[in-house]
Design an enzyme around this catalytic site. Structure first.
Site, PDB file in Angstrom:
ATOM      1  N   SER A   1      -3.119  -7.489   3.023  1.00 38.00           N
ATOM      2  CA  SER A   1      -3.385  -7.328   4.460  1.00 38.00           C
ATOM      3  C   SER A   1      -3.796  -8.666   5.064  1.00 38.00           C
ATOM      4  O   SER A   1      -3.424  -8.975   6.199  1.00 38.00           O
ATOM      5  CB  SER A   1      -4.506  -6.310   4.679  1.00 38.00           C
TER       6      SER A   1
ATOM      7  N   LYS B   1     -16.834  -6.401   7.395  1.00 28.34           N
ATOM      8  CA  LYS B   1     -15.580  -7.112   7.104  1.00 28.34           C
ATOM      9  C   LYS B   1     -14.896  -7.604   8.377  1.00 28.34           C
ATOM     10  O   LYS B   1     -13.858  -8.251   8.300  1.00 28.34           O
ATOM     11  CB  LYS B   1     -14.624  -6.198   6.326  1.00 28.34           C
TER      12      LYS B   1
ATOM     13  N   ARG C   1      -2.464  -6.121  -8.350  1.00 28.72           N
ATOM     14  CA  ARG C   1      -1.368  -7.043  -8.069  1.00 28.72           C
ATOM     15  C   ARG C   1      -1.249  -8.106  -9.140  1.00 28.72           C
ATOM     16  O   ARG C   1      -0.206  -8.302  -9.722  1.00 28.72           O
ATOM     17  CB  ARG C   1      -1.565  -7.710  -6.698  1.00 28.72           C
TER      18      ARG C   1
ATOM     19  N   HIS D   1       0.843  -1.201   0.000  1.00 24.13           N
ATOM     20  CA  HIS D   1       0.000   0.000   0.000  1.00 24.13           C
ATOM     21  C   HIS D   1       0.884   1.259   0.000  1.00 24.13           C
ATOM     22  O   HIS D   1       0.619   2.221  -0.721  1.00 24.13           O
ATOM     23  CB  HIS D   1      -0.882   0.068   1.256  1.00 24.13           C
TER      24      HIS D   1
HETATM   25  P1  ADP Z   1      -9.963  -3.442  -0.390  1.00 24.70           P
HETATM   26  O1  ADP Z   1     -10.651  -4.176   0.729  1.00 24.70           O
HETATM   27  O2  ADP Z   1     -10.717  -2.237  -0.868  1.00 24.70           O
HETATM   28  O3  ADP Z   1      -9.455  -4.279  -1.526  1.00 24.70           O
HETATM   29  P2  ADP Z   1      -7.225  -3.267   0.511  1.00 24.70           P
HETATM   30  O4  ADP Z   1      -6.766  -2.533   1.718  1.00 24.70           O
HETATM   31  O5  ADP Z   1      -7.072  -4.733   0.497  1.00 24.70           O
HETATM   32  O6  ADP Z   1      -8.717  -2.795   0.332  1.00 24.70           O
HETATM   33  O7  ADP Z   1      -6.513  -2.680  -0.789  1.00 24.70           O
HETATM   34  C1  ADP Z   1      -6.639  -1.324  -1.134  1.00 24.70           C
HETATM   35  C2  ADP Z   1      -6.032  -1.108  -2.499  1.00 24.70           C
HETATM   36  O8  ADP Z   1      -4.631  -1.365  -2.450  1.00 24.70           O
HETATM   37  C3  ADP Z   1      -6.578  -2.026  -3.606  1.00 24.70           C
HETATM   38  O9  ADP Z   1      -6.603  -1.292  -4.815  1.00 24.70           O
HETATM   39  C4  ADP Z   1      -5.551  -3.120  -3.691  1.00 24.70           C
HETATM   40  O10 ADP Z   1      -5.525  -3.722  -4.964  1.00 24.70           O
HETATM   41  C5  ADP Z   1      -4.290  -2.323  -3.435  1.00 24.70           C
HETATM   42  N1  ADP Z   1      -3.222  -3.178  -2.906  1.00 24.70           N
HETATM   43  C6  ADP Z   1      -3.278  -4.021  -1.858  1.00 24.70           C
HETATM   44  N2  ADP Z   1      -2.101  -4.657  -1.692  1.00 24.70           N
HETATM   45  C7  ADP Z   1      -1.277  -4.197  -2.665  1.00 24.70           C
HETATM   46  C8  ADP Z   1       0.065  -4.494  -3.071  1.00 24.70           C
HETATM   47  N3  ADP Z   1       0.793  -5.403  -2.430  1.00 24.70           N
HETATM   48  N4  ADP Z   1       0.571  -3.839  -4.132  1.00 24.70           N
HETATM   49  C9  ADP Z   1      -0.188  -2.934  -4.787  1.00 24.70           C
HETATM   50  N5  ADP Z   1      -1.458  -2.639  -4.505  1.00 24.70           N
HETATM   51  C10 ADP Z   1      -2.008  -3.246  -3.444  1.00 24.70           C
END
Ligand code: ADP
Length: 163
Positions: A128, A41, A90, A17
């Site tokens: 996460s 969630k 990703r 992130h």
């Molecule tokens: P959500 O529940 O909305 O998917 P996340 O916190 O899991 O929320 O992810 C938020 C954003 O960050 C999403 O666009 C996700 O694809 C991106 N993201 C999560 N992990 C990574 C990573 N390792 N590299 C790049 N983008 C990421």
């Protein structure tokens, strides 16, 4: 002027992130990290805790701020006067969900563009949920999250596993 929203759960924020935050901050005039307040969630961290961790790790970027939001993302974007939504991609498995969301948001408000940033290759495995699972079972997740976040996740995991 690009005023962008980077929405997500960030439960917790990872170095993947943070990489997207850094890169998006470099191309946007203003970036608002928007933490979804979705209790369904069943998050590990409250929305206030997630906002606080994001504030810590993004404090070095002067054009970045962190807020929580409820409800529809396009409503929040309109309220903030934002014209871009940032999402990270990703792998192919992210694509279907992200594509559908981007198109739904486009139908809801065609003036807001979704911009996808491809993950840096070294973070493409990272999520996460991977942090939560590794931490819960006692694995070493220190390279998955920024140092200040590591201590908070570790403390939360210790609380949970003691019970
Ligand atoms: P959500 O529940 O909305 O998917 P996340 O916190 O899991 O929320 O992810 C938020 C954003 O960050 C999403 O666009 C996700 O694809 C991106 N993201 C999560 N992990 C990574 C990573 N390792 N590299 C790049 N983008 C990421």
């Amino acid at each position: 002027m690009i005023k962008a929203i980077y929405p997500g759960s960030f439960d917790p924020v990872t170095v993947g992130h943070l990489d997207i935050i850094k890169r998006a901050a470099g191309i946007c005039d203003k970036l608002i990290i928007a933490v979804g307040n979705n209790k369904a969630k069943n998050p590990l961290f409250s929305v206030d805790e997630r906002v606080s961790m994001l504030e810590d790790v993004s404090s070095e970027f002067p054009n970045v701020e962190v807020e929580s939001f409820n409800g529809l993302l396009v409503d929040f974007a309109q309220k903030k006067g934002a014209n871009v939504i940032i999402r990270g991609l990703r792998m192919i498995s992210d694509f279907e969900f992200e594509f559908q969301n981007a198109q739904t948001n486009h139908v809801l408000d065609g003036s807001i563009e979704t911009l996808f940033l491809a993950t840096s290759p070294e973070y493409s495995y990272l999520s996460s949920s991977g942090v939560r699972e590794t931490g819960y079972f006692g694995g070493d997740f220190s390279s998955f999250v920024p140092p200040a976040v590591y201590d908070r996740v570790k403390a939360r995991m210790d609380d949970i596993t003691e019970k």
